[in-house]
Design a protein around this motif. Structure first.
Motif, short mmCIF file in Angstrom:
data_model
loop_
_atom_site.label_atom_id
_atom_site.label_comp_id
_atom_site.label_asym_id
_atom_site.label_seq_id
_atom_site.Cartn_x
_atom_site.Cartn_y
_atom_site.Cartn_z
N UNK A 1 0.85 -1.16 0.01
CA UNK A 1 0.05 0.02 0.04
C UNK A 1 0.96 1.22 -0.08
N UNK A 2 0.21 2.36 -0.58
CA UNK A 2 0.90 3.80 -0.44
C UNK A 2 1.02 3.98 0.96
N UNK A 3 1.91 4.75 1.45
CA UNK A 3 2.14 4.90 2.85
C UNK A 3 0.72 5.54 3.57
N UNK A 4 0.29 6.38 2.97
CA UNK A 4 -0.97 6.79 3.63
C UNK A 4 -1.97 6.20 3.69
N UNK A 5 -2.37 5.15 2.62
CA UNK A 5 -3.27 4.22 2.57
C UNK A 5 -3.07 3.19 3.84
N UNK A 6 -1.64 2.72 4.05
CA UNK A 6 -1.21 1.84 4.98
C UNK A 6 -1.69 2.58 6.45
N UNK A 7 -1.36 3.64 6.67
CA UNK A 7 -1.67 4.42 7.80
C UNK A 7 -3.24 4.48 8.15
N UNK A 8 -3.92 4.75 7.14
CA UNK A 8 -5.13 4.95 7.15
C UNK A 8 -5.78 3.45 7.64
N UNK A 9 -5.60 2.64 7.16
CA UNK A 9 -6.07 1.13 7.22
C UNK A 9 -5.83 0.71 8.65
N UNK A 10 -4.52 1.01 8.96
CA UNK A 10 -4.19 0.60 10.37
C UNK A 10 -4.83 1.30 11.62
N UNK A 11 -4.96 2.62 11.26
CA UNK A 11 -5.70 3.72 12.30
C UNK A 11 -7.18 3.14 12.46
N UNK A 12 -8.01 2.88 11.17
CA UNK A 12 -9.40 2.93 11.17
C UNK A 12 -9.72 1.34 11.37
N UNK B 1 -7.44 -1.49 12.38
CA UNK B 1 -6.91 -2.30 13.53
C UNK B 1 -6.97 -1.36 14.86
N UNK B 2 -6.75 -0.14 14.95
CA UNK B 2 -6.80 0.55 16.12
C UNK B 2 -8.23 1.27 16.31
N UNK B 3 -9.26 1.00 15.38
CA UNK B 3 -10.34 1.33 15.45
C UNK B 3 -10.78 2.82 15.79
N UNK B 4 -9.99 3.87 15.24
CA UNK B 4 -10.06 5.22 15.37
C UNK B 4 -11.19 5.51 14.44
N UNK B 5 -12.12 6.50 14.75
CA UNK B 5 -13.10 6.84 13.71
C UNK B 5 -12.45 7.80 12.55
N UNK B 6 -13.39 8.12 11.60
CA UNK B 6 -12.73 8.61 10.42
C UNK B 6 -12.16 9.90 10.92
N UNK B 7 -13.13 10.61 11.40
CA UNK B 7 -12.55 12.13 12.13
C UNK B 7 -11.43 11.95 13.03
N UNK B 8 -11.23 10.86 13.76
CA UNK B 8 -9.98 10.87 14.67
C UNK B 8 -8.87 10.80 13.47
N UNK B 9 -9.13 9.61 12.71
CA UNK B 9 -7.75 9.36 11.80
C UNK B 9 -7.50 10.66 11.16
N UNK B 10 -8.25 11.35 10.49
CA UNK B 10 -8.22 12.59 9.60
C UNK B 10 -7.66 13.45 10.40
#
Length: 343
Positions: free
Chosen positions: A160-171, A173-182
């Motif tokens: 994955x591109x780096x940002x996609x990698x981070x988004x997938x893990x935050x959302x 795996x770590x279950x942060x909301x979309x607003x929190x991840x943003x």
């Protein structure tokens, strides 16, 4: 899920802000292992994760005055760690598996030259993952934890591109909301949602339909013990026919940092018979990436002791062995704290 320790102790937070490094260590102690695992997923190497965690905690220490307590301490630390990983990803080659490097081999005489450097995906010992061995862990949480560090999942993340990698893990795996991840990534909710959809599709395409954690759960303790017992007996007795019966038709054998890998039961059989079983072996069980595996010790010709030659993780499918992922790098071996030799 991100760790949920007690809120940051006001006393230790105040002391840390006043320059007390030991107070800061007490504040971040519950997060060290979860943060390290997060960095491992991002980077594909526990050694790279060491670097990222050290840099992230140093940044946290230096920037503690900016932590105003509006978000949880853990969220703030995950934000810092994620940005450190994003920077490192931009500076280093992505970690790969053997099929990413080149085509499979069909002959065993020449296995190629070692491909050194920060190239290969590396395993993470279960002893380094949070929650492992917790007798009170919810079974569903234990399943999710093992799935989130499986070799196939971590390998797919590296595509994955780096940002996609981070988004997938935050959302996911770590279950942060979309607003929190943003907020953590300094982007919009729409961008996070779009990146998540693309990342989920790529990971789905590159991982088995059934995770290793689910395979182990389906097999059950009794079935797993039977399979591993048969594997050990066949391997240590160098009984190639009994061993091959345990493999799926499309079984693979990889061995980074050697470029050689073998695809399909017939070629895996050929390699093991012609090269691996040319020497006696002893194997000791271990676990890494939520998967079963072995420390493999070989006896050199004329030697009286068995020397550690590989850490091999097994990928299972429907009660058979679909993959043998053998890691030959001594730096990887040292990570597991194994003896160099056994009798």
């Amino acid at each position: 899920m991100p760790p949920q320790p007690d809120p940051a102790d006001p006393h230790w937070l105040s002391q840390a802000r006043a320059g007390d490094a030991s107070a800061f260590d007490r504040l971040v102690a519950p997060y060290r292992r979860p943060l390290h695992t997060h960095c491992y997923r991002m980077l594909g190497s526990p050694h790279d994760a060491d670097d990222a965690l050290q840099e992230a905690l140093l940044a946290g220490w230096r920037g503690l005055a900016s932590f105003e307590g509006r978000s949880a301490l853990g969220t703030w630390l995950y934000q810092i760690s994620t940005h450190v990983c994003l920077r490192l990803i931009s500076q280093r080659p992505r970690r790969i598996e053997s099929p990413d490097h080149g085509p499979s081999f069909h002959t065993t005489a020449d296995l190629g030259q070692m491909v050194t450097g920060p190239v290969w995906l590396e395993p993470l010992s279960d002893d380094e993952t949070p929650g492992n061995g917790d007798a009170h862990e919810d079974p569903a949480d234990a399943l999710a934890r093992r799935q989130s560090v499986a070799l196939a999942f971590v390998a797919a993340l590296q595509h994955l591109p780096a940002t996609q990698r981070a988004v997938l893990l935050l959302r996911d795996v770590l279950e942060y909301s979309a607003a929190e991840a943003a907020g953590m990534l300094g982007t919009s909710v729409a961008s996070v949602n779009s990146a998540l959809q693309r990342a989920q599709k790529t990971v789905k395409d590159k991982t088995p339909a059934v995770s290793q954690a689910a395979e182990l759960q389906s097999l059950g303790e009794g079935g797993l013990d039977k399979l591993l017992g048969a594997f050990v007996n066949a391997w240590e007795s160098r009984n190639i026919e009994e061993l091959v019966r345990l493999f799926t038709e499309d079984a693979r054998f990889t061995m980074p940092p050697l470029p050689a890998w073998f695809d399909g039961r017939a070629f895996v059989r050929k390699f093991i018979a012609e090269r691996v079983f040319a020497t006696p072996w002893r194997v000791l069980p271990l676990r890494a990436n939520g998967q079963v595996g072995f420390a493999c010790y070989m006896k050199p010709e004329g030697g009286d002791r068995f020397r550690l030659g590989a850490i091999t993780l097994l990928s299972l499918r429907a009660g058979r062995i679909a993959g043998l992922h053998s890691f030959l790098d001594p730096a990887v071996h040292r990570r597991f704290g194994l003896a160099d030799e056994i009798l």
